[in-house]
Design a protein around this motif. Structure first.
Motif, PDB file in Angstrom:
ATOM      1  N   GLY A 107      43.123  20.726 -31.260  1.00  0.00           N
ATOM      2  CA  GLY A 107      44.398  21.338 -30.898  1.00  0.00           C
ATOM      3  C   GLY A 107      44.428  21.963 -29.520  1.00  0.00           C
ATOM      4  O   GLY A 107      45.426  22.558 -29.126  1.00  0.00           O
ATOM      5  N   THR A 108      43.358  21.834 -28.757  1.00  0.00           N
ATOM      6  CA  THR A 108      43.343  22.343 -27.390  1.00  0.00           C
ATOM      7  C   THR A 108      44.282  21.494 -26.545  1.00  0.00           C
ATOM      8  O   THR A 108      44.250  20.266 -26.613  1.00  0.00           O
ATOM      9  N   VAL A 109      45.122  22.147 -25.740  1.00  0.00           N
ATOM     10  CA  VAL A 109      46.104  21.446 -24.908  1.00  0.00           C
ATOM     11  C   VAL A 109      45.702  21.567 -23.444  1.00  0.00           C
ATOM     12  O   VAL A 109      45.470  22.667 -22.937  1.00  0.00           O
ATOM     13  N   PHE A 110      45.617  20.434 -22.776  1.00  0.00           N
ATOM     14  CA  PHE A 110      45.382  20.385 -21.334  1.00  0.00           C
ATOM     15  C   PHE A 110      46.673  19.860 -20.719  1.00  0.00           C
ATOM     16  O   PHE A 110      47.071  18.721 -20.963  1.00  0.00           O
ATOM     17  N   GLU A 111      47.359  20.693 -19.941  1.00  0.00           N
ATOM     18  CA  GLU A 111      48.648  20.343 -19.338  1.00  0.00           C
ATOM     19  C   GLU A 111      48.453  19.802 -17.922  1.00  0.00           C
ATOM     20  O   GLU A 111      47.464  20.107 -17.265  1.00  0.00           O
ATOM     21  N   ASN A 112      49.432  19.045 -17.462  1.00  0.00           N
ATOM     22  CA  ASN A 112      49.490  18.558 -16.076  1.00  0.00           C
ATOM     23  C   ASN A 112      48.213  17.842 -15.652  1.00  0.00           C
ATOM     24  O   ASN A 112      47.675  18.091 -14.578  1.00  0.00           O
ATOM     25  N   VAL A 113      47.763  16.949 -16.497  1.00  0.00           N
ATOM     26  CA  VAL A 113      46.543  16.189 -16.223  1.00  0.00           C
ATOM     27  C   VAL A 113      46.869  15.007 -15.323  1.00  0.00           C
ATOM     28  O   VAL A 113      47.821  14.267 -15.561  1.00  0.00           O
ATOM     29  N   ASP A 114      46.077  14.822 -14.286  1.00  0.00           N
ATOM     30  CA  ASP A 114      46.247  13.697 -13.360  1.00  0.00           C
ATOM     31  C   ASP A 114      45.276  12.589 -13.759  1.00  0.00           C
ATOM     32  O   ASP A 114      44.064  12.770 -13.719  1.00  0.00           O
ATOM     33  N   LEU A 115      45.831  11.448 -14.178  1.00  0.00           N
ATOM     34  CA  LEU A 115      45.008  10.309 -14.601  1.00  0.00           C
ATOM     35  C   LEU A 115      44.991   9.195 -13.554  1.00  0.00           C
ATOM     36  O   LEU A 115      44.647   8.060 -13.854  1.00  0.00           O
ATOM     37  N   SER A 116      45.340   9.521 -12.309  1.00  0.00           N
ATOM     38  CA  SER A 116      45.449   8.490 -11.273  1.00  0.00           C
ATOM     39  C   SER A 116      44.116   7.800 -10.978  1.00  0.00           C
ATOM     40  O   SER A 116      44.107   6.646 -10.545  1.00  0.00           O
ATOM     41  N   ASP A 117      43.000   8.465 -11.213  1.00  0.00           N
ATOM     42  CA  ASP A 117      41.694   7.835 -10.996  1.00  0.00           C
ATOM     43  C   ASP A 117      41.268   6.963 -12.171  1.00  0.00           C
ATOM     44  O   ASP A 117      40.246   6.294 -12.111  1.00  0.00           O
ATOM     45  N   GLY A 118      42.042   7.012 -13.275  1.00  0.00           N
ATOM     46  CA  GLY A 118      41.700   6.228 -14.459  1.00  0.00           C
ATOM     47  C   GLY A 118      40.735   6.929 -15.396  1.00  0.00           C
ATOM     48  O   GLY A 118      40.458   6.445 -16.484  1.00  0.00           O
ATOM     49  N   ASP A 119      40.217   8.065 -14.960  1.00  0.00           N
ATOM     50  CA  ASP A 119      39.283   8.834 -15.776  1.00  0.00           C
ATOM     51  C   ASP A 119      39.602  10.317 -15.634  1.00  0.00           C
ATOM     52  O   ASP A 119      40.099  10.766 -14.597  1.00  0.00           O
ATOM     53  N   TRP A 120      39.304  11.076 -16.688  1.00  0.00           N
ATOM     54  CA  TRP A 120      39.496  12.526 -16.673  1.00  0.00           C
ATOM     55  C   TRP A 120      38.492  13.127 -17.637  1.00  0.00           C
ATOM     56  O   TRP A 120      38.189  12.555 -18.680  1.00  0.00           O
ATOM     57  N   ALA A 121      37.982  14.296 -17.292  1.00  0.00           N
ATOM     58  CA  ALA A 121      37.041  14.983 -18.181  1.00  0.00           C
ATOM     59  C   ALA A 121      37.210  16.491 -18.032  1.00  0.00           C
ATOM     60  O   ALA A 121      37.540  16.986 -16.956  1.00  0.00           O
ATOM     61  N   ASP A 122      36.993  17.197 -19.135  1.00  0.00           N
ATOM     62  CA  ASP A 122      37.048  18.654 -19.168  1.00  0.00           C
ATOM     63  C   ASP A 122      36.202  19.105 -20.349  1.00  0.00           C
ATOM     64  O   ASP A 122      35.549  18.290 -20.988  1.00  0.00           O
ATOM     65  N   TYR A 123      36.244  20.399 -20.649  1.00  0.00           N
ATOM     66  CA  TYR A 123      35.460  20.933 -21.751  1.00  0.00           C
ATOM     67  C   TYR A 123      36.391  21.615 -22.739  1.00  0.00           C
ATOM     68  O   TYR A 123      37.207  22.453 -22.363  1.00  0.00           O
ATOM     69  N   ASP A 124      36.298  21.266 -24.024  1.00  0.00           N
ATOM     70  CA  ASP A 124      37.100  21.858 -25.087  1.00  0.00           C
ATOM     71  C   ASP A 124      36.337  23.059 -25.639  1.00  0.00           C
ATOM     72  O   ASP A 124      35.348  22.901 -26.355  1.00  0.00           O
ATOM     73  N   GLU A 125      36.824  24.251 -25.287  1.00  0.00           N
ATOM     74  CA  GLU A 125      36.153  25.488 -25.727  1.00  0.00           C
ATOM     75  C   GLU A 125      36.209  25.659 -27.244  1.00  0.00           C
ATOM     76  O   GLU A 125      35.271  26.187 -27.840  1.00  0.00           O
ATOM     77  N   LYS A 126      37.305  25.230 -27.894  1.00  0.00           N
ATOM     78  CA  LYS A 126      37.427  25.383 -29.353  1.00  0.00           C
ATOM     79  C   LYS A 126      36.372  24.576 -30.096  1.00  0.00           C
ATOM     80  O   LYS A 126      35.787  25.038 -31.060  1.00  0.00           O
ATOM     81  N   LYS A 127      36.155  23.352 -29.658  1.00  0.00           N
ATOM     82  CA  LYS A 127      35.186  22.470 -30.320  1.00  0.00           C
ATOM     83  C   LYS A 127      33.800  22.570 -29.707  1.00  0.00           C
ATOM     84  O   LYS A 127      32.859  21.975 -30.215  1.00  0.00           O
ATOM     85  N   LYS A 128      33.714  23.258 -28.569  1.00  0.00           N
ATOM     86  CA  LYS A 128      32.440  23.399 -27.853  1.00  0.00           C
ATOM     87  C   LYS A 128      31.836  22.034 -27.522  1.00  0.00           C
ATOM     88  O   LYS A 128      30.664  21.762 -27.782  1.00  0.00           O
ATOM     89  N   MET A 129      32.704  21.164 -26.954  1.00  0.00           N
ATOM     90  CA  MET A 129      32.219  19.836 -26.569  1.00  0.00           C
ATOM     91  C   MET A 129      33.068  19.267 -25.440  1.00  0.00           C
ATOM     92  O   MET A 129      34.210  19.671 -25.256  1.00  0.00           O
ATOM     93  N   PRO A 130      32.490  18.328 -24.695  1.00  0.00           N
ATOM     94  CA  PRO A 130      33.252  17.710 -23.610  1.00  0.00           C
ATOM     95  C   PRO A 130      34.390  16.846 -24.161  1.00  0.00           C
ATOM     96  O   PRO A 130      34.307  16.302 -25.262  1.00  0.00           O
ATOM     97  N   THR A 131      35.460  16.744 -23.379  1.00  0.00           N
ATOM     98  CA  THR A 131      36.618  15.927 -23.712  1.00  0.00           C
ATOM     99  C   THR A 131      36.885  15.022 -22.526  1.00  0.00           C
ATOM    100  O   THR A 131      36.814  15.470 -21.381  1.00  0.00           O
ATOM    101  N   SER A 132      37.192  13.754 -22.798  1.00  0.00           N
ATOM    102  CA  SER A 132      37.438  12.851 -21.675  1.00  0.00           C
ATOM    103  C   SER A 132      38.416  11.745 -22.042  1.00  0.00           C
ATOM    104  O   SER A 132      38.634  11.446 -23.213  1.00  0.00           O
ATOM    105  N   VAL A 133      38.999  11.174 -21.002  1.00  0.00           N
ATOM    106  CA  VAL A 133      39.863   9.995 -21.101  1.00  0.00           C
ATOM    107  C   VAL A 133      39.345   9.036 -20.053  1.00  0.00           C
ATOM    108  O   VAL A 133      39.078   9.434 -18.913  1.00  0.00           O
ATOM    109  N   GLY A 134      39.194   7.770 -20.413  1.00  0.00           N
ATOM    110  CA  GLY A 134      38.697   6.806 -19.443  1.00  0.00           C
ATOM    111  C   GLY A 134      39.091   5.389 -19.799  1.00  0.00           C
ATOM    112  O   GLY A 134      39.658   5.126 -20.856  1.00  0.00           O
ATOM    113  N   ASN A 135      38.808   4.474 -18.875  1.00  0.00           N
ATOM    114  CA  ASN A 135      39.083   3.049 -19.060  1.00  0.00           C
ATOM    115  C   ASN A 135      40.555   2.801 -19.407  1.00  0.00           C
ATOM    116  O   ASN A 135      40.872   2.056 -20.323  1.00  0.00           O
ATOM    117  N   LEU A 136      41.453   3.473 -18.668  1.00  0.00           N
ATOM    118  CA  LEU A 136      42.887   3.342 -18.946  1.00  0.00           C
ATOM    119  C   LEU A 136      43.400   1.963 -18.577  1.00  0.00           C
ATOM    120  O   LEU A 136      43.046   1.420 -17.534  1.00  0.00           O
TER     121      LEU A 136
END
Length: 141
Positions: A107-136
């Motif tokens: 349920g962690t919300v990351f707003e205004n994410v820029d996916l122009s590079d095709g990849d994105w990564a951050d850290y989800d503090e609630k789950k205590k794990m990395p979060t990413s989007v890739g290979n768009l």
């Protein structure tokens, strides 16, 4: 889950002569412009620089759904939006701009994410794990 603020950025092709625009066109659900010589409106009205024909693209609200983690793991494409295209055809989609919202399974919300590079990564503090989007990938059908 990945959502967007109902804006697309794409190259478009003229349905008359087949010319593809040199620059990307922006289509936003919240922006309607009058169609010349008509009572209607569209989200994009654009004239072909090659043949001079005018075309329109109208976004159809509530015609798509969110992209989920299950969709991604299964390698599925999902319909994010449908369009009524008259004389113009989107051919290449850009994930650019900071228009994306990422909602993790915790349920962690990351707003205004820029996916122009095709990849994105951050850290989800609630789950205590990395979060990413890739290979768009995107396609128009």
């Amino acid at each position: 889950m990945v959502t967007f603020n109902l804006m697309i950025t794409a190259e478009v092709k003229c349905g008359n002569c087949g010319e593809v625009t040199e620059k990307e066109s922006y289509v936003m659900l919240g922006e309607l412009v009058p169609i010349p010589k008509s009572r209607g409106q569209a989200n994009l009205v654009q004239k072909c620089k090659f043949c001079g024909r005018e075309g329109t693209i109208t976004m159809i609200p509530k015609s798509g759904r969110y992209l989920t983690g299950d969709d991604c793991e299964a390698g599925k494409f999902v319909r994010l939006m449908s369009f009524d295209c008259r004389g113009l055809e989107p051919v290449d989609y850009s994930f650019g701009g900071d228009q994306w919202k990422i909602i993790t399974t915790a349920g962690t919300v990351f707003e205004n994410v820029d996916l122009s590079d095709g990849d994105w990564a951050d850290y989800d503090e609630k789950k205590k794990m990395p979060t990413s989007v890739g290979n768009l990938q995107a396609r128009f059908e």
